[in-house]
Write an enzyme that holds these catalytic residues in place. Structure first.
Site, PDB file in Angstrom:
ATOM      1  N   ASP A 183       0.881  -1.154   0.000  1.00  0.00           N
ATOM      2  CA  ASP A 183       0.000   0.000   0.000  1.00  0.00           C
ATOM      3  C   ASP A 183       0.936   1.225   0.000  1.00  0.00           C
ATOM      4  OD1 ASP A 183      -2.203   1.746   0.670  1.00  0.00           O
ATOM      5  OD2 ASP A 183      -1.471   1.687   2.734  1.00  0.00           O
ATOM      6  N   ASP A 195       0.028   5.042   1.337  1.00  0.00           N
ATOM      7  CA  ASP A 195      -0.056   5.934   2.507  1.00  0.00           C
ATOM      8  C   ASP A 195       0.104   5.161   3.811  1.00  0.00           C
ATOM      9  OD1 ASP A 195      -0.790   8.589   1.338  1.00  0.00           O
ATOM     10  OD2 ASP A 195      -2.366   7.345   0.453  1.00  0.00           O
TER      11      ASP A 195
HETATM   12 MG   LIG Z   1      -2.576   3.150   3.779  1.00  0.00          MG
END
Ligand SMILES: [Mg+2]
Length: 490
Positions: A50, A52
């Site tokens: 992922d 962020d």
């Molecule tokens: Mg994230």
């Protein structure tokens, strides 16, 4: 050369071997990777990420900026009273994983068995006494599952209680508490359901209007992401990225952290993936973006290195890459959106990024915590024994111990966070958050950089923790009482 005596004989250990894995025999610390399930890295060929709070970590100043901007939206756009603007952001008021009762305007911590932890219910910025909580919930601390927000933490029609699982939601919880506090302390009649909706929208506008993306660019400092990616690629691993963020945002961040050629590290890059739906629906096909970030119209028959794809779904991803099962390890910070479906439906290995471990392991390793917890355990064991004695003297001692136990519980809770305590534990049980962490992640760590401490053929072995019927009874823990007493003897 020295020898270990094993049941099958003696086994030699080369001199100078470092047999102590990072953190295993020392105090807990935030550089360690913890295992819920056994994971052998030598079996992992493909690493997914992922973006962020996984590849990119943000400082807590971001929370203040999100809070301040959403608070201004409330006043300017939703015409809330100007005096709400006088409430500054309160760092460390809220913690991740809390539940919010939308109709009653209460923030609270719930355990793995759906019980509210006494002493952790807040109306605005003030604690609600336990007796009042019992009254409000029909004489019980239990919150039924059907009242809770959906599996992914989304509030559709019906749910009365929402769980905040996102790291970005900490300023949202704080703004909810502050606005409730303003109305309550000024005796202004208001509808908590409207307030919840307006605060959600105000926070959403911060994201939509791109403020956050601008701040994040200024916030990114020196990050170890570069070293992690270099190391993995250097060992012949394949890498991919699946993020909900837009390409321009990821591109700027990754260029800052890794350099202009960051895309060379990844075999597949997918942006605006719309997780968790990416993992569950097979409706949206992949689309390609050109170098300027413009959408292309051709049908996608392969996912190629150097290209950027938008949307798509995991079913097409698996078909086009063939990356299935436990040779894939995916890293994410959101237990539901990033990890749950991969664990439950698709059989990839999962790694949770839990930045809170940094603070929590410091507290757990501190001497004060160890002493308080040992005495708390010992006292509970003594109470278990004493309860069968009904004479007045024993009863009096029991009541005193009960009072002391309460004080010790508050003391241990406050070491983590004065309002809500640890994100992993209530007094007796794992939290709602903690149970889901152990359910949806094979391994978990404070940040991706923890990976730099381990060889890429390392096996993570979960510690065998005793089940209740395997564990010693409280009264067998006499030795811990004795050692505590001998420590504190003059
Ligand atoms: Mg994230």
């Amino acid at each position: 050369m020295f020898y270990l005596k094993l049941s099958h004989g003696f086994s030699s250990i080369p001199p100078g071997s470092d047999l102590i894995p990072p953190g295993a025999c020392k105090s807990l610390n935030s550089t360690v990777i913890y295992a819920n399930n056994e994971v052998n890295l030598s079996e992992v060929d493909i690493y997914g990420f992922d973006y962020d709070y996984t590849l990119a970590q943000y400082s807590s100043t971001l929370n203040t900026l999100i809070y301040n901007t959403a608070r201004s939206f409330l006043v300017e756009h939703f015409k809330y009273p100007k005096d709400i603007g006088k409430y500054d952001y309160i760092p460390n008021f809220a913690v991740r994983g809390l539940h919010y009762d939308i109709q009653k305007g209460l923030l609270m911590k719930i355990d793995a068995f759906h019980y509210i932890e006494p002493g952790t219910v807040y109306r605005g910025l003030s604690p609600v006494p336990d007796e009042e909580v019992l009254q409000l919930y029909g004489g019980t601390f239990h919150v039924p599952l059907q009242q809770d927000s959906g599996f992914y933490g989304k509030v559709r029609s019906g749910p009365k209680v929402k769980q905040f699982m996102d790291i970005f939601s900490i300023p949202e919880m704080t703004l909810l508490a502050v606005a409730n506090d303003f109305f309550n302390t000024n005796d202004i009649d208001y509808d908590p359901v409207h307030l919840f909706k307006d605060v959600s929208e105000a926070i959403g506008m911060v994201h939509l209007k791109g403020f956050m993306y601008k701040w994040v660019m200024q916030d990114l400092g020196e990050k170890p992401t570069d070293s992690v990616l270099h190391r993995l690629v250097g060992h012949g691993k394949k890498l991919f990225l699946i993020t909900n963020s837009p390409f321009s945002f990821v591109d700027k961040g990754m260029t800052h952290m890794v350099g202009q050629n960051w895309r060379d590290f990844f075999d597949v890059v997918i942006v605006q993936a719309d997780k968790p739906h990416f993992f569950t629906d097979c409706i949206k096909p992949f689309r390609r973006l050109d170098g300027n970030g413009d959408l292309q119209w051709e049908k996608i028959n392969s996912l190629d290195k150097g290209q950027i794809y938008k949307q798509g779904n995991l079913f097409d991803f698996l078909r086009l890459t063939g990356w299935r099962g436990s040779k894939v390890l995916y890293f994410g910070d959101h237990l539901y959106s990033d990890l749950a479906d991969l664990m439950l439906r698709h059989g990839w290995r999962t790694a949770a990024i839990v930045p809170e471990l940094d603070h929590e392991t410091k507290v757990v390793s501190a001497h004060q915590y160890a002493v308080t917890l040992t005495w708390l355990q010992a006292l509970t064991g003594l109470m278990e024994r004493l309860q069968v004695h009904r004479d007045p003297r024993s009863k009096k001692v029991f009541d005193e111990w009960q009072k002391e136990r309460e004080e010790l519980r508050v003391m241990t809770k406050n070491l983590f966070n004065p309002q809500f305590g640890s994100i992993f534990r209530t007094c007796h049980n794992p939290t709602y958050f903690s149970r889901r962490l152990s359910r949806f992640s094979d391994i978990y760590m404070a940040s991706l950089s923890c990976l730099l401490n381990y060889d890429l053929s390392y096996t993570f072995y979960p510690r065998r923790t005793p089940l209740q019927h395997e564990a010693p009874l409280w009264m067998d823990q006499q030795h811990s009482i004795q050692s505590l007493m001998s420590q504190s003897a003059p």
